[in-house]
Scaffold this motif. Structure first.
Motif, PDB file in Angstrom:
ATOM      1  N   ALA A 214       1.415  -7.806   3.705  1.00 29.64           N
ATOM      2  CA  ALA A 214       0.228  -7.953   2.571  1.00 29.64           C
ATOM      3  C   ALA A 214      -1.093  -7.508   3.154  1.00 29.64           C
ATOM      4  O   ALA A 214      -1.950  -6.966   2.591  1.00 29.64           O
ATOM      5  CB  ALA A 214      -0.106  -9.479   2.176  1.00 29.64           C
ATOM      6  N   HIS A 215      -1.235  -7.982   4.480  1.00 27.81           N
ATOM      7  CA  HIS A 215      -2.441  -7.381   5.265  1.00 27.81           C
ATOM      8  C   HIS A 215      -2.753  -5.968   5.278  1.00 27.81           C
ATOM      9  O   HIS A 215      -3.637  -5.439   4.995  1.00 27.81           O
ATOM     10  CB  HIS A 215      -2.450  -8.057   6.700  1.00 27.81           C
ATOM     11  CG  HIS A 215      -3.757  -8.079   7.275  1.00 27.81           C
ATOM     12  ND1 HIS A 215      -4.268  -6.876   7.953  1.00 27.81           N
ATOM     13  CD2 HIS A 215      -4.748  -9.032   7.700  1.00 27.81           C
ATOM     14  CE1 HIS A 215      -5.443  -7.062   8.541  1.00 27.81           C
ATOM     15  NE2 HIS A 215      -5.723  -8.511   8.251  1.00 27.81           N
ATOM     16  N   LEU A 216      -1.500  -5.056   5.579  1.00 28.83           N
ATOM     17  CA  LEU A 216      -1.595  -3.521   5.743  1.00 28.83           C
ATOM     18  C   LEU A 216      -1.749  -3.162   4.092  1.00 28.83           C
ATOM     19  O   LEU A 216      -2.799  -2.160   4.115  1.00 28.83           O
ATOM     20  CB  LEU A 216      -0.373  -3.023   5.973  1.00 28.83           C
ATOM     21  CG  LEU A 216      -0.274  -1.792   6.209  1.00 28.83           C
ATOM     22  CD1 LEU A 216      -1.105  -1.014   7.018  1.00 28.83           C
ATOM     23  CD2 LEU A 216       1.178  -1.153   6.457  1.00 28.83           C
ATOM     24  N   LEU A 217      -1.312  -3.756   2.972  1.00 23.28           N
ATOM     25  CA  LEU A 217      -1.647  -3.257   1.954  1.00 23.28           C
ATOM     26  C   LEU A 217      -3.002  -3.574   1.331  1.00 23.28           C
ATOM     27  O   LEU A 217      -3.666  -2.479   0.757  1.00 23.28           O
ATOM     28  CB  LEU A 217      -0.659  -3.907   0.768  1.00 23.28           C
ATOM     29  CG  LEU A 217       1.031  -3.729   0.882  1.00 23.28           C
ATOM     30  CD1 LEU A 217       1.739  -4.186  -0.169  1.00 23.28           C
ATOM     31  CD2 LEU A 217       1.254  -1.984   0.812  1.00 23.28           C
ATOM     32  N   LEU A 218      -3.555  -4.523   1.684  1.00 27.07           N
ATOM     33  CA  LEU A 218      -4.911  -4.791   1.457  1.00 27.07           C
ATOM     34  C   LEU A 218      -6.029  -3.846   2.328  1.00 27.07           C
ATOM     35  O   LEU A 218      -6.716  -3.336   1.731  1.00 27.07           O
ATOM     36  CB  LEU A 218      -5.405  -6.161   1.838  1.00 27.07           C
ATOM     37  CG  LEU A 218      -4.810  -7.301   0.896  1.00 27.07           C
ATOM     38  CD1 LEU A 218      -5.247  -8.707   1.509  1.00 27.07           C
ATOM     39  CD2 LEU A 218      -5.773  -7.190  -0.420  1.00 27.07           C
ATOM     40  N   GLU A 219      -5.519  -3.513   3.506  1.00 26.15           N
ATOM     41  CA  GLU A 219      -6.432  -2.685   4.309  1.00 26.15           C
ATOM     42  C   GLU A 219      -6.288  -1.287   3.626  1.00 26.15           C
ATOM     43  O   GLU A 219      -7.290  -0.361   3.604  1.00 26.15           O
ATOM     44  CB  GLU A 219      -5.447  -2.737   5.743  1.00 26.15           C
ATOM     45  CG  GLU A 219      -6.615  -1.608   6.701  1.00 26.15           C
ATOM     46  CD  GLU A 219      -5.803  -1.357   7.994  1.00 26.15           C
ATOM     47  OE1 GLU A 219      -5.269  -0.501   8.102  1.00 26.15           O
ATOM     48  OE2 GLU A 219      -5.901  -2.637   8.773  1.00 26.15           O
ATOM     49  N   LEU A 220      -5.007  -0.756   3.302  1.00 25.48           N
ATOM     50  CA  LEU A 220      -5.042   0.629   2.715  1.00 25.48           C
ATOM     51  C   LEU A 220      -5.920   0.713   1.620  1.00 25.48           C
ATOM     52  O   LEU A 220      -6.625   1.746   1.194  1.00 25.48           O
ATOM     53  CB  LEU A 220      -3.521   0.954   2.491  1.00 25.48           C
ATOM     54  CG  LEU A 220      -2.610   1.005   3.756  1.00 25.48           C
ATOM     55  CD1 LEU A 220      -1.142   1.228   3.488  1.00 25.48           C
ATOM     56  CD2 LEU A 220      -3.189   2.407   4.574  1.00 25.48           C
TER      57      LEU A 220
ATOM     58  N   THR B  55      -4.698  -0.167  -8.211  1.00 26.47           N
ATOM     59  CA  THR B  55      -3.826   0.834  -8.218  1.00 26.47           C
ATOM     60  C   THR B  55      -4.078   1.855  -7.266  1.00 26.47           C
ATOM     61  O   THR B  55      -5.274   2.547  -7.333  1.00 26.47           O
ATOM     62  CB  THR B  55      -3.019   1.228  -9.339  1.00 26.47           C
ATOM     63  OG1 THR B  55      -2.835  -0.013 -10.096  1.00 26.47           O
ATOM     64  CG2 THR B  55      -2.118   2.153  -9.286  1.00 26.47           C
ATOM     65  N   PHE B  56      -3.242   2.273  -6.503  1.00 24.14           N
ATOM     66  CA  PHE B  56      -3.379   3.411  -5.487  1.00 24.14           C
ATOM     67  C   PHE B  56      -2.132   4.177  -5.109  1.00 24.14           C
ATOM     68  O   PHE B  56      -1.081   3.391  -5.275  1.00 24.14           O
ATOM     69  CB  PHE B  56      -4.155   2.984  -4.334  1.00 24.14           C
ATOM     70  CG  PHE B  56      -3.430   2.017  -3.069  1.00 24.14           C
ATOM     71  CD1 PHE B  56      -2.731   2.405  -2.164  1.00 24.14           C
ATOM     72  CD2 PHE B  56      -3.621   0.638  -3.457  1.00 24.14           C
ATOM     73  CE1 PHE B  56      -2.275   1.701  -1.455  1.00 24.14           C
ATOM     74  CE2 PHE B  56      -2.948  -0.284  -2.746  1.00 24.14           C
ATOM     75  CZ  PHE B  56      -2.056   0.057  -1.622  1.00 24.14           C
ATOM     76  N   SER B  57      -2.197   5.487  -4.959  1.00 19.82           N
ATOM     77  CA  SER B  57      -1.383   6.239  -4.291  1.00 19.82           C
ATOM     78  C   SER B  57      -0.729   6.025  -2.889  1.00 19.82           C
ATOM     79  O   SER B  57      -1.591   5.563  -2.236  1.00 19.82           O
ATOM     80  CB  SER B  57      -1.575   7.795  -4.472  1.00 19.82           C
ATOM     81  OG  SER B  57      -0.594   8.416  -4.054  1.00 19.82           O
ATOM     82  N   MET B  58       0.385   5.742  -2.767  1.00 21.08           N
ATOM     83  CA  MET B  58       0.858   4.963  -1.297  1.00 21.08           C
ATOM     84  C   MET B  58       2.167   5.787  -1.242  1.00 21.08           C
ATOM     85  O   MET B  58       3.302   5.259  -1.286  1.00 21.08           O
ATOM     86  CB  MET B  58       0.958   3.870  -1.293  1.00 21.08           C
ATOM     87  CG  MET B  58       1.257   3.160   0.250  1.00 21.08           C
ATOM     88  SD  MET B  58       1.416   1.544   0.388  1.00 21.08           S
ATOM     89  CE  MET B  58       3.347   1.593   0.111  1.00 21.08           C
ATOM     90  N   PRO B  59       2.183   7.082  -0.399  1.00 18.41           N
ATOM     91  CA  PRO B  59       3.371   7.903  -0.218  1.00 18.41           C
ATOM     92  C   PRO B  59       4.048   7.617   1.007  1.00 18.41           C
ATOM     93  O   PRO B  59       4.651   8.339   1.599  1.00 18.41           O
ATOM     94  CB  PRO B  59       2.864   9.449  -0.323  1.00 18.41           C
ATOM     95  CG  PRO B  59       1.598   9.138   0.642  1.00 18.41           C
ATOM     96  CD  PRO B  59       0.829   7.856  -0.187  1.00 18.41           C
TER      97      PRO B  59
ATOM     98  N   ASN C 131       5.312   6.717  -6.460  1.00 12.96           N
ATOM     99  CA  ASN C 131       4.487   6.479  -5.015  1.00 12.96           C
ATOM    100  C   ASN C 131       3.124   5.673  -5.314  1.00 12.96           C
ATOM    101  O   ASN C 131       2.468   5.890  -4.600  1.00 12.96           O
ATOM    102  CB  ASN C 131       4.190   7.894  -4.714  1.00 12.96           C
ATOM    103  CG  ASN C 131       5.292   8.647  -4.124  1.00 12.96           C
ATOM    104  OD1 ASN C 131       5.993   7.996  -3.571  1.00 12.96           O
ATOM    105  ND2 ASN C 131       5.538  10.097  -4.021  1.00 12.96           N
ATOM    106  N   GLU C 132       3.280   4.940  -6.419  1.00  6.38           N
ATOM    107  CA  GLU C 132       2.067   4.010  -6.502  1.00  6.38           C
ATOM    108  C   GLU C 132       2.288   2.657  -6.170  1.00  6.38           C
ATOM    109  O   GLU C 132       3.355   2.135  -6.517  1.00  6.38           O
ATOM    110  CB  GLU C 132       1.858   4.106  -8.066  1.00  6.38           C
ATOM    111  CG  GLU C 132       0.942   5.499  -8.360  1.00  6.38           C
ATOM    112  CD  GLU C 132       0.282   5.479  -9.612  1.00  6.38           C
ATOM    113  OE1 GLU C 132      -0.691   6.191  -9.830  1.00  6.38           O
ATOM    114  OE2 GLU C 132       0.680   4.630 -10.739  1.00  6.38           O
ATOM    115  N   MET C 133       1.087   1.863  -5.711  1.00  9.03           N
ATOM    116  CA  MET C 133       1.320   0.557  -5.444  1.00  9.03           C
ATOM    117  C   MET C 133       0.133   0.050  -6.149  1.00  9.03           C
ATOM    118  O   MET C 133      -1.100   0.222  -6.131  1.00  9.03           O
ATOM    119  CB  MET C 133       1.064   0.493  -3.934  1.00  9.03           C
ATOM    120  CG  MET C 133       0.852  -0.894  -3.431  1.00  9.03           C
ATOM    121  SD  MET C 133       2.310  -1.980  -3.706  1.00  9.03           S
ATOM    122  CE  MET C 133       3.340  -1.217  -2.291  1.00  9.03           C
ATOM    123  N   LYS C 134       0.567  -1.055  -6.870  1.00  8.57           N
ATOM    124  CA  LYS C 134      -0.449  -1.971  -7.509  1.00  8.57           C
ATOM    125  C   LYS C 134      -0.685  -3.312  -6.953  1.00  8.57           C
ATOM    126  O   LYS C 134       0.576  -4.068  -6.755  1.00  8.57           O
ATOM    127  CB  LYS C 134      -0.211  -2.038  -9.134  1.00  8.57           C
ATOM    128  CG  LYS C 134      -1.334  -2.696  -9.910  1.00  8.57           C
ATOM    129  CD  LYS C 134      -1.058  -2.762 -11.479  1.00  8.57           C
ATOM    130  CE  LYS C 134      -2.065  -3.502 -12.184  1.00  8.57           C
ATOM    131  NZ  LYS C 134      -2.030  -2.926 -13.698  1.00  8.57           N
TER     132      LYS C 134
END
Length: 270
Positions: free
Chosen positions: A165-171, A185-189, A224-227
């Motif tokens: 969770a911490h890494l996803l928030l940082e990105l 939402t952001f692209s996360m490849p 490749n999308e993260m929400k």
């Protein structure tokens, strides 16, 4: 005193990501933007999944990422690797090449990468002639260094659930600063294998952790999308703090004092 360049949201998008990142910190003058644009005059493309800097290599160039993702890693003798950080648009690869020419890490592309290449000596000129840009550049590198420190705590002291969770928030917040997010939402490849090597987990444990975050209605992954479905809950469980806003206030005070000193010097010369 230099006149600040007023940037609207529409015009801001026309600048390369590194300049957008700096504009998030401070308004910039026309001259300052022109200096930064000169760092983007030599674009270069790197294929996806390519190691283009090996540990021990002499770093002869600096690279500004303008499109795509890359990662910094150490590879152990047994073939395992530890991913230390990710390079996103606006980040600089080999920022200390002018004083630390030998790389103590490796860098590989995730996607096809567009970078702008500039000579390390250009930074010496930049700091000498543009003190405000020097301060902003130093702040940016200091923030990057703090990300590495946060990563040590993340991997060493947080559970798999919390560290993910911490890494996803940082990105998310790193991309939001440069306008690369839409809503939540952001692209996360990043593959699950890469995530596992980042967070010190096995592939099976990584898969299980992502599945739990989805089942708890905290994230949604499509292609490749993260929400991030509930940012407040994610921040609470990961104990994630956005501490850079206070640092930006401190930076603003220093730059304001610098501008006042410049104005006084110009007045005395006149």
């Amino acid at each position: 005193m230099k006149k600040n360049f007023t940037v609207s949201a529409e015009l801001d998008k026309k600048f390369p990501p590194m300049i957008r990142r700096l504009l998030f910190l401070q308004p910039l003058s026309v001259e300052e933007i022109a200096v930064l644009m000169r760092m983007h005059e030599k674009p270069h493309f790197i294929d996806e999944r390519t190691i283009f800097l090996n540990q021990g290599d002499v770093q002869k160039k600096c690279y500004i990422v303008t499109k795509g993702w890359a990662y910094r890693f150490d590879e152990l003798s047994d073939g395992n690797r530890q991913i230390i950080n990710y390079y996103l648009p606006g980040d600089i690869i080999s920022p200390f090449a002018v004083v630390m020419p030998k790389a103590n890490y490796s860098v590989a592309s995730i996607t096809r990468l567009e970078v702008c290449v500039f000579e390390p000596d250009y930074l010496v000129e930049l700091f000498a002639t543009q003190p405000k840009l020097g301060l902003l550049y130093g702040w940016m590198l200091g923030r990057d260094d703090s990300l590495v420190a946060e990563h040590v705590v993340r991997v060493g002291r947080r559970s798999a659930y919390k560290r993910t969770a911490h890494l996803l928030l940082e990105l998310f917040y790193r991309l939001k600063i440069i306008g690369e997010t839409e809503d939540k939402t952001f692209s996360m490849p990043i593959s699950q294998n890469l995530l596992a090597d980042t967070l010190g987990l096995s592939f099976v444990h990584m898969n299980r952790t992502l599945r739990k975050l989805r089942m708890d209605n905290l994230i949604s992954i499509t292609s490749n999308e993260m929400k991030l479905l509930d940012i407040d809950r994610l921040k609470q469980l990961a104990e994630y703090q956005i501490c850079y806003m206070e640092r930006i206030k401190n930076l603003s005070v220093i730059i304001q004092d610098l501008d006042i000193d410049d104005a006084r010097s110009s007045s005395n010369v006149a």
